[in-house]
Design a protein around this motif. Sequence first.
Motif, short mmCIF file in Angstrom:
data_model
loop_
_atom_site.label_atom_id
_atom_site.label_comp_id
_atom_site.label_asym_id
_atom_site.label_seq_id
_atom_site.Cartn_x
_atom_site.Cartn_y
_atom_site.Cartn_z
N LYS A 83 0.84 -1.21 0.00
CA LYS A 83 0.00 0.00 0.00
C LYS A 83 0.87 1.25 0.00
CE LYS A 83 -4.08 -1.85 2.33
NZ LYS A 83 -4.89 -1.82 3.56
N LEU A 84 1.94 1.21 0.77
CA LEU A 84 2.85 2.35 0.84
C LEU A 84 3.50 2.60 -0.52
CD1 LEU A 84 3.87 4.37 2.93
CD2 LEU A 84 5.75 2.82 3.42
N GLU B 135 -2.40 9.66 5.25
CA GLU B 135 -2.48 8.21 5.04
C GLU B 135 -1.10 7.55 5.12
OE1 GLU B 135 -4.67 7.00 1.55
OE2 GLU B 135 -6.12 8.61 1.85
N ILE B 136 -0.10 8.18 4.54
CA ILE B 136 1.27 7.64 4.59
C ILE B 136 1.77 7.60 6.03
CG2 ILE B 136 3.69 8.12 3.98
CD1 ILE B 136 2.65 9.08 1.24
N ASP B 137 1.53 8.66 6.78
CA ASP B 137 1.95 8.72 8.19
C ASP B 137 1.28 7.59 8.98
OD1 ASP B 137 3.40 9.94 10.31
OD2 ASP B 137 1.49 10.76 11.05
N TYR B 138 0.00 7.36 8.73
CA TYR B 138 -0.74 6.29 9.41
C TYR B 138 -0.13 4.92 9.09
CZ TYR B 138 -4.53 3.05 10.45
OH TYR B 138 -5.26 1.98 10.92
N ARG C 201 1.81 2.11 11.55
CA ARG C 201 1.34 0.73 11.67
C ARG C 201 2.48 -0.26 11.36
NH1 ARG C 201 -3.99 -0.91 8.88
NH2 ARG C 201 -3.35 -2.86 9.84
N ILE C 202 3.34 0.09 10.42
CA ILE C 202 4.48 -0.79 10.08
C ILE C 202 5.46 -0.85 11.24
CG2 ILE C 202 6.51 -1.02 8.59
CD1 ILE C 202 4.75 0.04 6.28
N ARG C 203 5.69 0.26 11.93
CA ARG C 203 6.62 0.28 13.06
C ARG C 203 6.18 -0.63 14.19
NH1 ARG C 203 7.74 6.68 13.54
NH2 ARG C 203 9.02 6.85 11.68
N LEU C 204 4.89 -0.77 14.39
CA LEU C 204 4.38 -1.60 15.48
C LEU C 204 4.62 -3.03 15.12
CD1 LEU C 204 1.01 0.19 16.21
CD2 LEU C 204 3.15 0.47 17.43
#
Length: 125
Positions: free
Chosen positions: A82-83, A115-118, A122-125
């Motif tokens: 998605k990114l 959206e990119i920040d979100y 989520r990827i960091r978690l």
Amino acid sequence: MNNEKRKNNGRERTNKGGRPIKGIAEKLKYRITVKMATEDYYLLKSKAKSAGVSASEFVRGCITEGGVKERLSKEHGDLIRKLCGMANNLNQLARKANAEGYVSVFVSCRTLMIEIDYLVNRIRL
């Protein structure tokens, strides 16, 4: 009897030192077997030699100090895809901004940035 003297077959001798006895936690009592391709085996040997340790010690060091990273989960793979799609959208918005001016894409860029920040969080978690 003195602590430095030990009984050995009926004779007493003085303790001359030597290596101290290892504790239970320090003993290397477990053995594992690993099958490797020839290329992997020689790569291990090469890395161990350049580090100046045995292959066993090199593997133990990899286990304790670092080593292999976990594979990406399906969810993380989807988030990264998605990114990548959003990066493509951002590129199209940049081309449009160069052609028509920044004002025409301001709202779209702001939405895409959120959206990119979100996704990154989520990827960091």
